[in-house]
Design a protein around this motif. Sequence first.
Motif, PDB file in Angstrom:
ATOM      1  N   ASP A   9       0.858  -1.182   0.000  1.00  0.00           N
ATOM      2  CA  ASP A   9       0.000   0.000   0.000  1.00  0.00           C
ATOM      3  C   ASP A   9       0.905   1.246   0.000  1.00  0.00           C
ATOM      4  OD1 ASP A   9      -1.578   2.200   0.806  1.00  0.00           O
ATOM      5  OD2 ASP A   9      -2.933   0.901   1.927  1.00  0.00           O
ATOM      6  N   PRO A  10       0.835   2.077  -1.042  1.00  0.00           N
ATOM      7  CA  PRO A  10       1.715   3.249  -1.120  1.00  0.00           C
ATOM      8  C   PRO A  10       1.574   4.201   0.076  1.00  0.00           C
ATOM      9  CG  PRO A  10       0.556   2.926  -3.195  1.00  0.00           C
ATOM     10  CD  PRO A  10      -0.023   1.954  -2.216  1.00  0.00           C
ATOM     11  N   ALA A  11       0.368   4.322   0.603  1.00  0.00           N
ATOM     12  CA  ALA A  11       0.169   5.209   1.754  1.00  0.00           C
ATOM     13  C   ALA A  11       0.943   4.691   2.958  1.00  0.00           C
ATOM     14  CB  ALA A  11      -1.321   5.324   2.084  1.00  0.00           C
ATOM     15  N   LEU A  12       0.920   3.374   3.164  1.00  0.00           N
ATOM     16  CA  LEU A  12       1.635   2.803   4.300  1.00  0.00           C
ATOM     17  C   LEU A  12       3.145   2.810   4.072  1.00  0.00           C
ATOM     18  CD1 LEU A  12      -0.754  -0.135   5.277  1.00  0.00           C
ATOM     19  CD2 LEU A  12      -0.718   2.224   6.113  1.00  0.00           C
ATOM     20  N   SER A  17       8.705   5.496   5.064  1.00  0.00           N
ATOM     21  CA  SER A  17       9.715   6.511   4.710  1.00  0.00           C
ATOM     22  C   SER A  17       9.882   7.526   5.831  1.00  0.00           C
ATOM     23  CB  SER A  17       9.319   7.228   3.422  1.00  0.00           C
ATOM     24  OG  SER A  17       9.303   6.334   2.349  1.00  0.00           O
ATOM     25  N   MET A  18       8.787   7.808   6.534  1.00  0.00           N
ATOM     26  CA  MET A  18       8.860   8.742   7.659  1.00  0.00           C
ATOM     27  C   MET A  18       9.693   8.165   8.796  1.00  0.00           C
ATOM     28  SD  MET A  18       4.949  10.149   7.612  1.00  0.00           S
ATOM     29  CE  MET A  18       5.147  11.335   8.937  1.00  0.00           C
ATOM     30  N   PHE A  19       9.632   6.848   8.991  1.00  0.00           N
ATOM     31  CA  PHE A  19      10.509   6.207   9.978  1.00  0.00           C
ATOM     32  C   PHE A  19      11.955   6.320   9.519  1.00  0.00           C
ATOM     33  CE2 PHE A  19       6.797   4.087  11.788  1.00  0.00           C
ATOM     34  CZ  PHE A  19       7.156   3.926  13.122  1.00  0.00           C
ATOM     35  N   GLU A  20      12.192   6.055   8.247  1.00  0.00           N
ATOM     36  CA  GLU A  20      13.559   6.068   7.708  1.00  0.00           C
ATOM     37  C   GLU A  20      14.204   7.444   7.803  1.00  0.00           C
ATOM     38  OE1 GLU A  20      13.341   2.486   4.449  1.00  0.00           O
ATOM     39  OE2 GLU A  20      12.761   4.494   3.786  1.00  0.00           O
ATOM     40  N   THR A  21      13.422   8.497   7.649  1.00  0.00           N
ATOM     41  CA  THR A  21      13.994   9.848   7.693  1.00  0.00           C
ATOM     42  C   THR A  21      13.989  10.451   9.092  1.00  0.00           C
ATOM     43  OG1 THR A  21      11.858  10.846   7.120  1.00  0.00           O
ATOM     44  CG2 THR A  21      13.355  10.329   5.291  1.00  0.00           C
ATOM     45  N   LEU A  33      -2.201   8.691  11.102  1.00  0.00           N
ATOM     46  CA  LEU A  33      -1.821   8.175   9.790  1.00  0.00           C
ATOM     47  C   LEU A  33      -2.472   6.817   9.519  1.00  0.00           C
ATOM     48  CD1 LEU A  33       1.960   9.062  10.148  1.00  0.00           C
ATOM     49  CD2 LEU A  33       0.234  10.365   8.891  1.00  0.00           C
ATOM     50  N   TYR A  34      -3.665   6.828   8.987  1.00  0.00           N
ATOM     51  CA  TYR A  34      -4.389   5.613   8.605  1.00  0.00           C
ATOM     52  C   TYR A  34      -4.547   4.613   9.752  1.00  0.00           C
ATOM     53  CZ  TYR A  34      -2.940   7.605   4.153  1.00  0.00           C
ATOM     54  OH  TYR A  34      -2.693   8.472   3.123  1.00  0.00           O
ATOM     55  N   LEU A  71       4.758  -1.447   6.528  1.00  0.00           N
ATOM     56  CA  LEU A  71       5.388  -0.161   6.209  1.00  0.00           C
ATOM     57  C   LEU A  71       6.607  -0.317   5.309  1.00  0.00           C
ATOM     58  CD1 LEU A  71       5.182   1.541   9.726  1.00  0.00           C
ATOM     59  CD2 LEU A  71       3.498   1.568   7.875  1.00  0.00           C
ATOM     60  N   ASP A  72       6.967  -1.577   5.018  1.00  0.00           N
ATOM     61  CA  ASP A  72       8.106  -1.895   4.162  1.00  0.00           C
ATOM     62  C   ASP A  72       9.424  -1.368   4.731  1.00  0.00           C
ATOM     63  OD1 ASP A  72       9.068  -3.268   1.937  1.00  0.00           O
ATOM     64  OD2 ASP A  72       9.014  -1.496   0.649  1.00  0.00           O
TER      65      ASP A  72
END
Length: 87
Positions: A9-12, A17-21, A33-34, A71-72
Motif C-alpha cells: 500500500d503506497p500510503a503505508l 519513509s517517515m521512519f527512515e527519515t 496516519l491511517y 510499512l516496508d
Amino acid sequence: MTKKDDHKDPALVSIGSMFETGKIRKMYTLAELYPTRIAKSLGINYGRYMVKLNHPDKFTMGEIVRLADLLDIEPDMITKVIYAELN
C-alpha cells in the motif's frame, strides 16, 4: 527495506519513509496516519491499537514485525523509536 511484495500500500509505505527519515519519533504519531487501516492489517481492533500507540511497550514482537512488513521497513526501525520513547 524489505522488498518481498511489490503490491504494498503506497500510503503505508510512505509512513515507512517517515521512519527512515526520522520524522517519526513517537509511536503515537501513527494515530493520525491511517489508524483504522493499520489496526485492521495488524489484526487488532482500533481501540487496542490506540492504547498501544500511547503505551508502545505493549506492542508484541509479532505486531512490530507485521507493522514493519506493512510499512516496508525493518522491524529495528520501529523498536528504536519505541526504545527511545521509553527512555
